[in-house]
Design a protein around this motif. Structure first.
Motif, PDB file in Angstrom:
ATOM      1  N   GLN A  96      52.713  21.632  44.635  1.00 26.93           N
ATOM      2  CA  GLN A  96      51.337  21.328  44.255  1.00 26.93           C
ATOM      3  C   GLN A  96      50.882  20.204  45.177  1.00 26.93           C
ATOM      4  O   GLN A  96      51.458  19.113  45.174  1.00 26.93           O
ATOM      5  N   GLU A 102      50.167  25.683  45.393  1.00 30.64           N
ATOM      6  CA  GLU A 102      48.784  25.388  45.030  1.00 30.64           C
ATOM      7  C   GLU A 102      48.346  24.168  45.820  1.00 30.64           C
ATOM      8  O   GLU A 102      49.075  23.178  45.901  1.00 30.64           O
ATOM      9  N   ALA A 147      44.392  31.710  51.469  1.00 25.58           N
ATOM     10  CA  ALA A 147      44.008  31.819  50.066  1.00 25.58           C
ATOM     11  C   ALA A 147      44.181  33.236  49.537  1.00 25.58           C
ATOM     12  O   ALA A 147      44.224  33.445  48.314  1.00 25.58           O
ATOM     13  N   ARG A 194      49.256  36.097  47.684  1.00 23.94           N
ATOM     14  CA  ARG A 194      49.465  36.163  46.234  1.00 23.94           C
ATOM     15  C   ARG A 194      50.167  34.928  45.690  1.00 23.94           C
ATOM     16  O   ARG A 194      50.034  34.615  44.502  1.00 23.94           O
ATOM     17  N   THR A 239      47.331  29.390  45.780  1.00 26.67           N
ATOM     18  CA  THR A 239      46.057  29.084  45.129  1.00 26.67           C
ATOM     19  C   THR A 239      45.428  27.930  45.879  1.00 26.67           C
ATOM     20  O   THR A 239      46.060  26.891  46.073  1.00 26.67           O
ATOM     21  N   LEU A 254      42.103  25.370  46.142  1.00 23.87           N
ATOM     22  CA  LEU A 254      40.956  24.819  45.441  1.00 23.87           C
ATOM     23  C   LEU A 254      40.329  23.723  46.288  1.00 23.87           C
ATOM     24  O   LEU A 254      41.015  23.071  47.072  1.00 23.87           O
ATOM     25  N   ARG A 266      42.877  18.600  39.723  1.00 23.13           N
ATOM     26  CA  ARG A 266      42.692  20.058  39.669  1.00 23.13           C
ATOM     27  C   ARG A 266      41.533  20.434  38.747  1.00 23.13           C
ATOM     28  O   ARG A 266      40.750  21.333  39.052  1.00 23.13           O
ATOM     29  N   PRO A 306      38.916  28.933  42.212  1.00 26.24           N
ATOM     30  CA  PRO A 306      39.373  29.614  43.436  1.00 26.24           C
ATOM     31  C   PRO A 306      38.261  30.372  44.158  1.00 26.24           C
ATOM     32  O   PRO A 306      38.156  30.294  45.388  1.00 26.24           O
TER      33      PRO A 306
END
Length: 278
Positions: free
Chosen positions: A105, A161, A190, A193, A196, A198, A257, A263
């Protein structure tokens, strides 16, 4: 280029490779020229490797494994560790953790995270750093950064992520074309699969709550499901394992987050900045 300086600064892994290769060559009764013929290198290149005047390159290690490895994967393992040793000192411990991670992350506040950089963006960024680096070192660091991307296709695939501050997307590194290519690369990333992506918008703090004010961070889950935090302020590094501290960072990341765009909205923003119709 081989040099006396390299002999003095050779890493422990380079010294071990030189020792093992020389010992195995002698056991086979080969001269340096004969080993060079088997490897596809000159006798001078073999001599430079054995004295660490020019430690074995990644490509030479592949050939050493083929010619001398005897199925032990000894030189193949050495490739991994010698690659790590070429990273900046403060990054070496984290590099191993990153490549083995179950999940990452990430929060990026100044520039695009290294895992997501294009080669041109990385070259412009590293080449423009201070203090200046030699052209050779810039290229070495660029290639090391590109090699980190193997993580995306590893089996089993890690879950990644990333939250990118919008200012990162608007900050031109290199030139406009390099930046546009970088933005389009983020769009492609992005679509994976296991990724993620953001965006934390510029107006995230307009209501008085902004969780991203303390800078970038990387939260790592190891194969043993330990949780660590990595920080890299001003060329220093902090690897945090204390559960209470890790929990605080995880909570802060969760708040970052929650303040980010979703997304789809994030992808649309990146496309617009790249000049792509949404």
């Amino acid at each position: 280029m081989a040099s006396a300086e390299n002999k003095q600064t050779a890493s422990p892994m380079a010294l071990m490779v030189a020792d093992v290769a020389r010992t195995m060559r002698i056991q086979r009764g080969w001269t340096q020229e004969q080993l060079g013929l088997e490897l596809g290198y000159s006798a001078a290149a073999v001599s430079a490797m054995e004295t660490c005047a020019q430690p074995a390159s990644d490509a030479m290690l592949v050939e050493l494994e083929r010619v001398l490895g005897n199925g032990t994967a000894m030189f193949e393992s050495a490739r991994r560790y010698m690659r790590m040793e070429r990273y900046p000192l403060q990054f070496q411990d984290y590099a191993l953790l990153e490549q083995a991670a179950v999940s990452l992350q990430l929060f990026a506040t100044n520039v695009v995270h290294g895992l997501f950089q294009t080669e041109a963006y990385a070259r412009a960024l590293i080449g423009g750093s201070y203090p200046p680096l030699s052209d050779q070192r810039v290229e070495e660091l660029v290639q090391l950064r590109m090699e980190r991307k193997a993580l995306f296709d590893r089996e089993p695939a890690p879950m990644i992520e990333i939250v990118i501050d919008e200012s990162v997307l608007r900050r031109v590194i290199g030139d406009e074309e390099i930046m546009r290519e970088q933005l389009l690369h983020l769009v492609e990333c992005a679509r994976r699969r296991n990724v993620t992506l953001l965006v934390l918008p510029l107006d995230a703090g307009k209501y008085g709550e902004y969780a991203g004010d303390r800078g970038s961070m990387s939260l790592v889950e190891t194969p043993g499901h330990d949780h660590l935090v990595y920080l890299e302020p001003q060329d220093e590094s902090l690897l945090i394992s204390d559960p209470a501290k890790v929990s605080t960072y995880a909570q802060r990341y969760a708040m970052i987050r929650s303040q980010a765009l979703g997304p789809r909205e994030s992808l649309d923003l990146i496309k617009r900045l790249a000049g792509v119709a949404v």
